[in-house]
Scaffold this active site. Structure first.
Site, PDB file in Angstrom:
ATOM      1  N   MET A   6       0.793  -1.111   0.143  1.00 26.50           N
ATOM      2  CA  MET A   6      -0.006  -0.112  -0.044  1.00 26.50           C
ATOM      3  C   MET A   6       0.974   1.273   0.214  1.00 26.50           C
ATOM      4  O   MET A   6       1.968   1.327   0.616  1.00 26.50           O
ATOM      5  CB  MET A   6      -0.952   0.012   1.465  1.00 26.50           C
ATOM      6  CG  MET A   6      -1.893   1.109   1.182  1.00 26.50           C
ATOM      7  SD  MET A   6      -2.973   1.051   2.602  1.00 26.50           S
ATOM      8  CE  MET A   6      -3.877  -0.388   2.625  1.00 26.50           C
ATOM      9  N   CYS A   7       0.411   2.129  -0.598  1.00 25.13           N
ATOM     10  CA  CYS A   7       1.151   3.609  -0.478  1.00 25.13           C
ATOM     11  C   CYS A   7      -0.029   4.795  -0.617  1.00 25.13           C
ATOM     12  O   CYS A   7      -1.169   4.454  -1.170  1.00 25.13           O
ATOM     13  CB  CYS A   7       2.048   3.528  -1.931  1.00 25.13           C
ATOM     14  SG  CYS A   7       3.818   2.656  -1.733  1.00 25.13           S
ATOM     15  N   GLY A   8       0.545   5.989  -0.516  1.00 23.52           N
ATOM     16  CA  GLY A   8      -0.348   7.026  -0.902  1.00 23.52           C
ATOM     17  C   GLY A   8       0.035   8.001  -1.821  1.00 23.52           C
ATOM     18  O   GLY A   8       1.182   8.314  -1.650  1.00 23.52           O
TER      19      GLY A   8
ATOM     20  N   ARG B 117      -1.430   5.040   5.005  1.00 24.75           N
ATOM     21  CA  ARG B 117      -0.833   4.171   3.695  1.00 24.75           C
ATOM     22  C   ARG B 117       0.099   4.128   3.431  1.00 24.75           C
ATOM     23  O   ARG B 117       0.691   3.240   2.410  1.00 24.75           O
ATOM     24  CB  ARG B 117      -1.811   4.899   2.417  1.00 24.75           C
ATOM     25  CG  ARG B 117      -3.372   4.838   2.530  1.00 24.75           C
ATOM     26  CD  ARG B 117      -3.683   5.377   1.159  1.00 24.75           C
ATOM     27  NE  ARG B 117      -3.562   4.466   0.183  1.00 24.75           N
ATOM     28  CZ  ARG B 117      -4.352   3.531  -0.320  1.00 24.75           C
ATOM     29  NH1 ARG B 117      -5.687   3.287   0.250  1.00 24.75           N
ATOM     30  NH2 ARG B 117      -4.029   2.656  -1.274  1.00 24.75           N
TER      31      ARG B 117
END
Lengths: 227, 298
Positions: free
Chosen positions: B1-3, B32
């Site tokens: 996950m990343c933002g 995130r």
């Protein structure tokens, strides 16, 4: 009316209140202010209460709902009303992906569009969408009904079991084992009842029925993995 | 996950406060991506014939003035340098290749994070709030920016593996998702003489798209080729000197939400990063469709 402000309390405090203190208080209606896209607002509601959420919600809003009637005065993120058991969730705006995923019962109404995978693995929930639904919606739907007043994307109803999908607009493509079927009296009645529940005024005769051809119900060694 | 976050201000009066406006967007993506953060910001271009280089050194106490002095002495060309701890912006009249080669030879520990006329890049490990404070993100000025918060899933947590990634000049990319064929992509690009700095999957996507555009494709065509070549999940947000561009993989496995307002366009993985923007209630909020290219110009 009781008002809870997510600028003042955390979502954990909110949900602890809704789960532990609200039951037995006799409150029939409350509003939640400043949701600001926070996740899991009013998830796991186990008490009959009308909840108005005054803004945009995040992921899993109203998930596992049992008795509450939740109205979102905005849009929601992924997994709204996921695994709902009963009660209702109404979204005034749009819903992001996987709306109503694996829902067992109750009614999910989305007045705007629903994104991809709407009603994935639905297990008895009724879903009414005022706008369009995205690709791969209704995937592996086991029971329940989905009424779509707009258009459907690609792969509609892929690998359906007993869930039935009614679409008023166009279907970009059907998924594996999904097929159009003629509308019967029961279908018209079901669509009319669900539209009435949602407050939409379309003519049920404009809807098409999509259901499972049931060719995937039994293993076919000759299919060569081509469906 | 990343933002991922992106902000393009249409109202010129907001250019001085773009960093401040972006802060709650980046902080909102902490869950995130809590292990690293970064930002590429596009501001007023340097003078014609100049290029600026965002540099990263392994130490907060790095002697940037010493580097600038050596640069002058070795190359006979004066540089302007502004520093921010272990980051520095170096402005030079020399060609990008000359500067890169010199830095590699004389300061092998220093990384070139970006090259261009308008782009500055800052990235590091740590919570987004800490990284933002370290480099004073809230004081940044410019027309548009992209930011990223990283939760590493496929390669190490180091400053070099943090996003944004850049290639060429005034081009950057941030990515939420994961690619399953970055190694074959990297091998293919290495045959074209393209060098890599990390084993990160996003770097492969970034260099692939920049290579296609350098070969003459426009952004749209290069992304079409990207859909054929990139296997995996992605929401990609890209920045050029005068535009932001967004694209999601065909299955839209990774989220994105856009807020279009008279004063700005804001993009984020989730609405919670847009909630604090001024007058966002009157913005048009929508979810970008899979496999469609969205471009916003300054």
């Amino acid at each position: 009316m009781e008002s809870l402000d997510l600028h003042q309390i955390s979502v954990r405090e909110l949900n602890q209140y809704l789960h532990q203190e609200l039951p037995g208080k006799g409150i029939t209606r409350l509003e939640i202010l400043n949701p600001d896209g926070v996740h899991s607002i009013a998830a796991g509601m186990n008490v009959a209460v009308d909840i108005d959420i005054m803004g945009h919600g995040g992921y899993y809003l109203g998930g596992m709902n049992k008795y509450a009637n939740i109205t979102v005065h905005g849009s929601v993120g992924w997994g709204v009303a996921e695994n709902m058991m009963s009660g209702s969730v109404r979204v005034k705006g749009f819903a992001s992906e996987s709306a109503g995923a694996s829902g067992h019962g109750g009614t999910l109404i989305i007045e705007g569009d629903a994104s991809l995978r709407c009603g994935i693995s639905m297990k008895g929930i009724d879903i009414v969408v005022g706008g369009d639904i995205g690709n791969l919606s209704g995937f592996m739907g086991q029971a329940g009904r989905m009424v779509v007043c707009g258009n459907a994307g690609d792969g509609l109803g892929d690998s359906l079991y007993e869930a039935v999908i009614y679409v008023r607009g166009t279907v970009k493509s059907l998924g594996a084992d999904a097929r159009f079927e003629p509308m019967g009296d029961e279908d018209y009645a079901a669509v009319a009842e669900l539209l009435a529940r949602a407050g939409f005024s379309h003519d049920p005769r404009e809807f098409k029925r999509v259901a499972s051809a049931k060719s995937l119900y039994n293993w076919n060694a000759d299919a060569n993995q081509e469906y | 996950m990343c933002g991922i976050v992106g902000l393009l201000v249409k109202n010129p009066n907001m250019r001085d406060s773009i960093g401040e406006l972006m802060m709650p967007m980046l902080i909102g993506m902490t869950e995130r991506g809590p292990d690293s953060a970064g930002m590429a910001i596009f501001g007023a271009p340097v003078a014609k014939g100049e290029l600026k280089f965002s540099l990263y050194a392994p130490s907060m106490e790095f002697n940037w003035q010493g580097l600038a002095h050596d640069f002058d002495a070795h190359l006979g060309s004066s540089v302007k340098i502004s520093t921010q701890g272990n980051h520095a912006i170096l402005i030079s009249h020399l060609e990008a290749g000359t500067v890169r080669t010199w830095i590699k030879q004389h300061y092998p520990g220093v990384h070139v994070l970006s090259v261009g006329q308008s782009i500055d890049v800052y990235k590091d490990t740590g919570l987004p709030a800490d990284v933002a404070a370290r480099y004073d993100f809230s004081g940044m000025r410019g027309t548009h920016l992209v930011g990223h918060t990283r939760m590493a899933t496929e390669s190490a947590v180091t400053p070099a593996h943090a996003h944004p990634f850049t290639a060429g000049e005034d081009w950057c990319l941030v990515h939420n998702g994961s690619l399953s064929n970055p190694n074959s992509l990297r091998r293919k690009l290495q045959h074209e003489g393209i060098l890599f700095e990390t084993d990160n999957d996003t770097e492969a996507a970034c260099r692939f798209l920049e290579w296609r555009m350098r070969e003459g494709d426009d952004l749209h065509t290069s992304l079409q080729k990207g859909f054929e070549e990139l296997d995996g999940f992605f929401t990609l947000l890209m920045g050029t000197k005068d535009q932001l561009a967004l694209v999601r993989d065909p299955f839209a496995c990774k989220p994105a939400v856009v807020a279009e307002h008279d004063d700005y366009v804001a993009i984020a993985s989730e609405f919670r990063s847009l909630a604090k923007l001024p007058d966002v209630k009157n913005a048009k909020i929508y979810e970008p469709m899979p496999e469609e290219l969205y471009i916003w110009k300054v």
